[in-house]
Motif scaffolding. Structure first.
Motif, short mmCIF file in Angstrom:
data_model
loop_
_atom_site.label_atom_id
_atom_site.label_comp_id
_atom_site.label_asym_id
_atom_site.label_seq_id
_atom_site.Cartn_x
_atom_site.Cartn_y
_atom_site.Cartn_z
N MET A 92 1.34 18.24 -0.31
CA MET A 92 0.89 17.97 1.06
C MET A 92 -0.49 17.33 1.05
SD MET A 92 2.06 18.06 4.04
CE MET A 92 1.33 17.53 5.57
N ALA A 93 -1.36 17.86 0.14
CA ALA A 93 -2.71 17.29 0.07
C ALA A 93 -2.64 15.82 -0.29
CB ALA A 93 -3.54 18.05 -0.95
N ASN A 94 -1.70 15.47 -1.18
CA ASN A 94 -1.55 14.07 -1.56
C ASN A 94 -1.09 13.21 -0.38
OD1 ASN A 94 -2.48 14.12 -4.10
ND2 ASN A 94 -0.46 14.35 -5.07
N ALA A 95 -0.12 13.75 0.38
CA ALA A 95 0.37 13.01 1.54
C ALA A 95 -0.76 12.79 2.53
CB ALA A 95 1.52 13.77 2.20
N GLN A 96 -1.58 13.81 2.72
CA GLN A 96 -2.71 13.69 3.65
C GLN A 96 -3.72 12.67 3.13
OE1 GLN A 96 -4.20 17.20 5.39
NE2 GLN A 96 -6.21 16.32 5.85
N ASP A 97 -4.02 12.75 1.84
CA ASP A 97 -4.97 11.80 1.25
C ASP A 97 -4.47 10.36 1.41
OD1 ASP A 97 -6.53 13.87 0.53
OD2 ASP A 97 -5.98 13.86 -1.60
N GLU A 98 -3.16 10.19 1.19
CA GLU A 98 -2.59 8.84 1.31
C GLU A 98 -2.66 8.34 2.74
OE1 GLU A 98 1.36 8.58 -0.27
OE2 GLU A 98 0.73 9.34 -2.22
N ALA A 99 -2.34 9.23 3.70
CA ALA A 99 -2.38 8.82 5.11
C ALA A 99 -3.80 8.42 5.51
CB ALA A 99 -1.88 9.96 6.00
N VAL A 100 -4.78 9.21 5.07
CA VAL A 100 -6.18 8.91 5.42
C VAL A 100 -6.66 7.66 4.70
CG1 VAL A 100 -8.54 9.79 5.25
CG2 VAL A 100 -6.71 11.30 6.03
N SER A 101 -6.25 7.50 3.47
CA SER A 101 -6.64 6.30 2.72
C SER A 101 -6.07 5.03 3.38
CB SER A 101 -6.13 6.45 1.28
OG SER A 101 -6.25 5.24 0.61
N ARG A 102 -4.81 5.12 3.83
CA ARG A 102 -4.21 3.98 4.54
C ARG A 102 -4.96 3.69 5.83
NH1 ARG A 102 1.02 5.85 2.75
NH2 ARG A 102 1.17 7.22 4.55
N LEU A 103 -5.38 4.78 6.49
CA LEU A 103 -6.12 4.61 7.75
C LEU A 103 -7.47 3.94 7.48
CD1 LEU A 103 -6.29 5.16 10.80
CD2 LEU A 103 -7.17 7.45 10.26
N ASP A 104 -8.19 4.41 6.48
CA ASP A 104 -9.48 3.79 6.13
C ASP A 104 -9.31 2.31 5.84
OD1 ASP A 104 -10.63 6.27 6.35
OD2 ASP A 104 -10.92 6.58 4.20
N SER A 105 -8.26 2.00 5.10
CA SER A 105 -8.01 0.62 4.71
C SER A 105 -7.65 -0.22 5.93
CB SER A 105 -6.87 0.63 3.68
OG SER A 105 -6.52 -0.65 3.35
N ALA A 106 -6.83 0.32 6.83
CA ALA A 106 -6.45 -0.42 8.05
C ALA A 106 -7.67 -0.69 8.92
CB ALA A 106 -5.39 0.37 8.83
N VAL A 107 -8.52 0.32 9.09
CA VAL A 107 -9.74 0.16 9.92
C VAL A 107 -10.64 -0.90 9.30
CG1 VAL A 107 -11.85 1.31 10.70
CG2 VAL A 107 -9.64 2.49 10.89
N SER A 108 -10.83 -0.81 8.00
CA SER A 108 -11.70 -1.76 7.31
C SER A 108 -11.20 -3.20 7.47
CB SER A 108 -11.77 -1.35 5.84
OG SER A 108 -12.53 -2.28 5.14
#
Lengths: 150, 116
Positions: free
Chosen positions: A1-17
């Protein structure tokens, strides 16, 4: 689950950037802390349906919204100008779309709604999704928050 | 977003003499019906719109034979191949994914205007 959360947040950071670099020609960085959802903030909401069911909420102050509108349009905008609301809706749209575009099949086969923007808070709103990721972002000292819920 | 696109077209060196704006597909169809004697140079449309989305707009435009010679470019966050193929099948000639740069707008839009 931690990995799924990390991936979701990483995708979000990348999309915002990507949105800020391409559309606003400035950098935008993630920040620590809870997203401020108090009344008085402009809220944009996009829904995901299909292979992913969920929503993306973006919270910004009127001041941040007007600076976002100025950056997008290249012309001055006041905090109560409807253009500020449109800018927050479009920012949410592009961030949600960018996040979705980074999903792999079959999750990528979901639809996103047109953005809904309000200044009256999400009155009567009941979160219907259990998993939530939230993140603040800052560009030139202007802060906004993004919540993804599934 | 309509203002953002106008700005990008201006940055691309296009002088816009008249811009007709719609906030959804239904309004866009009405603009086409009302301007059949006023040829348009270009149609830019999002996919995700309230009331009527951009793909429905393209389908009905074709069914009603409206502005068939006018190039259509979709500007949207929907970047997956299914949407691109559906838009092209429904009559779009160009596709720009948001976020975009002014240069991307220039590269995709100007050749269509020159060819029209």
């Amino acid at each position: 689950m931690a990995n799924a959360q990390d991936e979701a947040v990483s995708r979000l950071d990348s999309a915002v950037s990507e949105v800020f670099e391409m559309m606003l020609e400035r950098s935008c960085d993630p920040m620590e802390g809870e997203v401020d959802t108090v009344v008085g903030r402009i809220v944009a909401r996009i829904q995901f349906t299909g292979a992913v069911d969920g929503e993306c909420l973006l919270y910004a102050s009127p001041a941040t919204a007007s600076i976002t509108a100025e950056a997008l349009l290249g012309t001055p905008s006041a905090p109560h100008d409807p253009m500020a609301d449109d800018a927050i809706g479009e920012l949410c749209n592009m961030i949600a779309g960018g996040w979705k575009s980074k999903l792999k099949s079959p999750e990528a086969d979901c639809l996103i709604s047109a953005p809904k923007v309000t200044r009256d808070g999400l009155e009567g709103y009941r979160p219907q999704f259990g998993t939530k990721f939230s993140r603040n972002y800052s560009f030139q000292g202007n802060i906004f928050g993004v919540v993804l819920a599934f | 977003m309509r203002k953002v696109i106008e700005r990008a077209l201006h940055q691309a060196g296009l002088e816009l003499t008249e811009v007709l704006q719609a906030s959804n597909g239904e309004e866009a169809l009405q603009i086409l019906r009302d301007n059949q004697s006023n040829p348009l140079a270009l149609i830019l449309s999002d996919i995700n719109m309230p009331i009527m989305d951009g793909l429905q707009f393209l389908e009905i435009r074709r069914q009603e034979n409206l502005a068939q010679g006018v190039p259509v470019v979709m500007i949207t966050t929907e970047g997956n191949e299914t949407f691109v193929m559906r838009a092209i099948a429904a009559g779009a000639q160009g596709y720009i994914c948001k976020p975009f740069t002014a240069e991307q707008v220039k590269v995709r839009v100007l050749p269509l205007l020159r060819a029209a």
